[in-house]
Structures are given as C-alpha cells and as structure tokens.
Design an enzyme around this catalytic site. Structure first.
Site, PDB file in Angstrom:
ATOM      1  N   GLY A  83       0.814  -1.353  -0.064  1.00  0.00           N
ATOM      2  CA  GLY A  83      -0.094   0.070   0.067  1.00  0.00           C
ATOM      3  C   GLY A  83       0.766   1.228   0.048  1.00  0.00           C
ATOM      4  N   SER A  84       2.099   1.194  -0.221  1.00  0.00           N
ATOM      5  CA  SER A  84       3.069   2.267  -0.533  1.00  0.00           C
ATOM      6  C   SER A  84       3.011   2.997  -1.714  1.00  0.00           C
ATOM      7  CB  SER A  84       4.411   2.003   0.143  1.00  0.00           C
ATOM      8  OG  SER A  84       4.877   1.027  -1.058  1.00  0.00           O
ATOM      9  N   GLY A  85       2.236   2.630  -2.582  1.00  0.00           N
ATOM     10  CA  GLY A  85       2.383   3.105  -3.924  1.00  0.00           C
ATOM     11  C   GLY A  85       3.664   2.723  -4.876  1.00  0.00           C
ATOM     12  N   LEU A  86       4.375   1.572  -4.300  1.00  0.00           N
ATOM     13  CA  LEU A  86       5.655   1.244  -5.120  1.00  0.00           C
ATOM     14  C   LEU A  86       5.261  -0.153  -5.715  1.00  0.00           C
ATOM     15  CD1 LEU A  86       8.015   2.514  -2.372  1.00  0.00           C
ATOM     16  CD2 LEU A  86       7.399   3.626  -4.567  1.00  0.00           C
ATOM     17  N   SER A  88       3.984  -2.940  -4.839  1.00  0.00           N
ATOM     18  CA  SER A  88       4.120  -4.235  -4.071  1.00  0.00           C
ATOM     19  C   SER A  88       3.351  -5.341  -4.426  1.00  0.00           C
ATOM     20  CB  SER A  88       4.191  -4.080  -2.706  1.00  0.00           C
ATOM     21  OG  SER A  88       2.693  -3.895  -2.329  1.00  0.00           O
ATOM     22  N   SER A  89       2.018  -5.126  -5.030  1.00  0.00           N
ATOM     23  CA  SER A  89       1.208  -6.278  -5.273  1.00  0.00           C
ATOM     24  C   SER A  89       1.608  -6.642  -6.761  1.00  0.00           C
ATOM     25  CB  SER A  89      -0.333  -6.197  -5.339  1.00  0.00           C
ATOM     26  OG  SER A  89      -0.753  -5.023  -6.215  1.00  0.00           O
ATOM     27  N   ALA A  91       4.390  -6.602  -8.097  1.00  0.00           N
ATOM     28  CA  ALA A  91       5.949  -7.193  -7.774  1.00  0.00           C
ATOM     29  C   ALA A  91       5.507  -8.605  -7.286  1.00  0.00           C
ATOM     30  CB  ALA A  91       6.852  -6.517  -6.891  1.00  0.00           C
ATOM     31  N   ASP A 132       1.738  -1.278 -13.466  1.00  0.00           N
ATOM     32  CA  ASP A 132       2.531  -1.728 -12.659  1.00  0.00           C
ATOM     33  C   ASP A 132       3.228  -3.093 -12.926  1.00  0.00           C
ATOM     34  OD1 ASP A 132       1.234   0.321 -11.201  1.00  0.00           O
ATOM     35  OD2 ASP A 132       1.001  -0.725  -9.329  1.00  0.00           O
TER      36      ASP A 132
HETATM   37  O1  PMV Z   1      -0.186   2.570  -6.064  1.00  0.00           O
HETATM   38  P1  PMV Z   1       0.010   1.393  -6.796  1.00  0.00           P
HETATM   39  O2  PMV Z   1       1.311   1.089  -6.845  1.00  0.00           O
HETATM   40  O3  PMV Z   1      -0.723   0.161  -6.946  1.00  0.00           O
HETATM   41  O4  PMV Z   1      -0.122   1.948  -8.412  1.00  0.00           O
HETATM   42  C1  PMV Z   1      -1.512   1.911  -9.080  1.00  0.00           C
HETATM   43  C2  PMV Z   1      -1.313   2.761 -10.229  1.00  0.00           C
HETATM   44  C3  PMV Z   1      -2.631   2.967 -10.741  1.00  0.00           C
HETATM   45  O5  PMV Z   1      -2.483   3.771 -12.280  1.00  0.00           O
HETATM   46  C4  PMV Z   1      -3.394   4.199  -9.884  1.00  0.00           C
HETATM   47  C5  PMV Z   1      -3.826   2.127 -11.115  1.00  0.00           C
HETATM   48  C6  PMV Z   1      -3.358   1.201 -12.421  1.00  0.00           C
HETATM   49  O6  PMV Z   1      -3.931   0.023 -12.433  1.00  0.00           O
HETATM   50  O7  PMV Z   1      -2.572   1.555 -13.318  1.00  0.00           O
END
Ligand code: PMV
Length: 312
Positions: A83-86, A88-89, A91, A132
């Site tokens: 859930g850090s926007g990096l 992880s899921s 990966a 991602d």
């Molecule tokens: O927060 P993350 O690392 O799951 O990135 C999401 C990226 C989005 O563009 C918001 C969603 C997507 O499926 O592209």
C-alpha cells in the site's frame, strides 16, 4: 521435492497514473526494492510456514489457480511496504508467477509471466491497467501508449482499453521517494476516480490532460531534460489532486521537496502511499521529507525485471 525461487522489482510512476487505467499514456521505472518468494511442494497450503487459505491474498490464489496448484508452501520476503504506491502487489504477482512456473517446469520468461501476473492483479482489484505489472516484469523503464522506439514489448486489451507497452531507456537521474507511512489500497482509489470521471465531464478532461502532460514528459525524459520533466511532474501532481487522490500528507511532502527539486508528485494510487521528487540534491530532499514526517528512500533505477533464482 520440487522448489523454486523468483524475485521482481517494485516501481514508481514518473507520470500518468490513474489516467493509464483508461488507456492514456504512462511512464514507470522499476526500482532496486524487490519482492522475493520461494515455493515448494507441500502436503498443505502454507504461507510463510503457517496454514492459510489465501482468502486475504487474492493475487496469490489467482496465480495458484492459473497454474492448477492447490497445496504448496510459499515463503515471501519484501523490501516494498504494501500500500505504499511502489507496486508491491504487482511485484508479488510477477515473482510468484515466475516461481510457480519455474517449479512446474513451465516457461517463465517475461512474456510468459506478464499475462498471468496481470490477470492476477486485475482479478484481485477488479479494475486497473497493466502498467505496474509491466514495470515489475520487464524491469528498467516502461512506457505505455507512448511512441515506441521499436516494437512494443506486449499489447494488452481489456474492457475496451488497449495498452501498448514498450521499453524506455531512461538516462541516469536521481529520484527520491518519500513514504507517508499511510497504507492506501489501490482498488478503491481507482474506483473512486472512475466514478468521478463517469459523473463529471471536467474530470474526464483532467484525465485527458494527464495524458498530454505524460506524452510531453516521456519526451523530456528521453532527452534528459530534467527542468521540463520536473515541471511536468509537478503539473501532474496538481491534476491528480483535482481528481481527489492526493491528501494532506502527500501534499506536505510534495511541497517540502519542491524547494530542492526539479519537480515532485505523488506516485501510484495516492491517498497516502508515496511521493517522488526528481532532484540533484538528494540529501536535502531526504532531510526535508524526514522533517515533514515522511520516510525518504533514494532509489536506483535501471534494475532487472522478474527473474527466477534467489536474489539478495
Ligand atoms: O499504487 P500502486 O503501486 O498500486 O499503483 C497504481 C497505479 C494506478 O494507475 C493508480 C492503477 C493502475 O492500475 O494503473
């Protein structure tokens, strides 16, 4: 007893998150933080040594289902906070797909893993782009729906959207990630933007504008024009804020980093998670991120994508 290991990197989004869900352009770079897993045959389903039905881990259960595997031991280790926007899921999905396929003797190159890993992501979230997963699987840098130098790596189509993914060779640049410490789930944030966009025509215009900013930014990245790229990153952050996916903690870190950066923005789904800054003064950016309550990480890019075998 058969067993295999694999790892895959996380990523940050230089430009284009959220809009990419609707087939707009995006650019993401893989980072030197990885998700690793080891799988082995077992008499029951074990996650990190403990019996588990994976009901809280739909990405994992989707990968096992795709491979017809029920009883297996999965041991995970990650440098990426969830859930850090990096990413992880993504990966996790890429690494687990590669490990399971390798254990079963199936082909496990990037082209074999991408479809399975994206299906696992999409199945778990019910919405989302293959950005991602593509960054995790391919490594290095990827562009989605930008002008490719060569043939696309792969093309994925779903629900009327089409994503042509190509390799992007990014010049050496320093990015600092600032983690807010707030976990944010990608699915609900993406769903929120979708509802907003479906109800308001101006939200649709913002999504289009993110697409234009991203195309310009992809060009600036390739030309190593940091000043232009930084300005476009900051512009993208403003557009994402209008879409409602930033928040006070992210804005505080983006604002604080601005003084020492070419540009800064949230990265990934937002709502918490992380921001990134493009800078020549990483120490100053790290210091200010820390002072404003975030956790800084200087990340390296140009790293390999998913690969079988143990990695440190
Ligand atoms: O927060 P993350 O690392 O799951 O990135 C999401 C990226 C989005 O563009 C918001 C969603 C997507 O499926 O592209």
């Amino acid at each position: 007893m058969r067993s295999a290991s694999a790892s895959a990197p996380g990523k940050f989004v230089v430009l284009g998150e959220h809009a990419v869900v609707y087939g707009k352009p995006a650019v993401a770079l893989a980072i030197d933080r990885r998700f690793r897993c080891t799988v082995s045959e077992s008499s029951r389903l074990l996650l990190n040594g403990v019996p588990d039905d994976l009901s809280l881990h739909p990405h994992m259960s989707n990968i096992l289902k795709a491979n017809g595997v029920g009883k297996i031991s999965i041991v995970t280790e990650s440098d990426l906070p969830s859930g850090s926007g990096l990413g992880s899921s993504a990966a996790l999905s890429a690494a687990l797909s590669c490990a399971v396929r390798t254990m079963l003797g199936k082909p496990a190159d990037e082209k074999d893993v991408i479809g399975e890993a994206y299906d696992a992501e999409f199945g778990a979230q019910g919405i989302g782009s293959p950005m991602d997963t593509s960054a995790s699987v391919h490594g290095g840098g990827i562009g989605v729906n930008i002008t490719c130098d060569g043939e696309p790596l792969w093309t994925i189509e779903r629900n009327g959207n089409r994503w042509d993914v190509c390799d992007v060779h990014a010049p050496e640049m320093t990015f600092v990630v600032g983690y807010t410490g707030i976990k944010a789930l990608t699915g609900p944030l993406v769903e929120r933007v979708r509802r907003y966009k479906d109800r308001n025509s101006f939200a649709k215009d913002i999504v289009d504008e993110i697409g234009s900013v991203t195309l310009e930014g992809a060009d600036a990245l390739r030309r190593n024009d940091r000043v232009k790229l930084g300005k476009l990153m900051t512009a993208d952050h403003k557009l994402l804020s209008i879409l409602g996916v930033s928040g006070p903690e992210l804005n505080r870190l983006v604002d604080a980093a601005a003084e020492y950066s070419y540009g800064a923005k949230l990265t990934g789904a937002g709502g918490g998670g992380s921001m990134i800054a493009l800078t020549d003064r990483p120490e100053k950016v790290c210091e200010t991120i820390r002072l404003h309550g975030g956790t800084p990480m200087v990340v390296n890019t140009g790293v390999p994508g998913v690969k079988a075998g143990k990695t440190s």
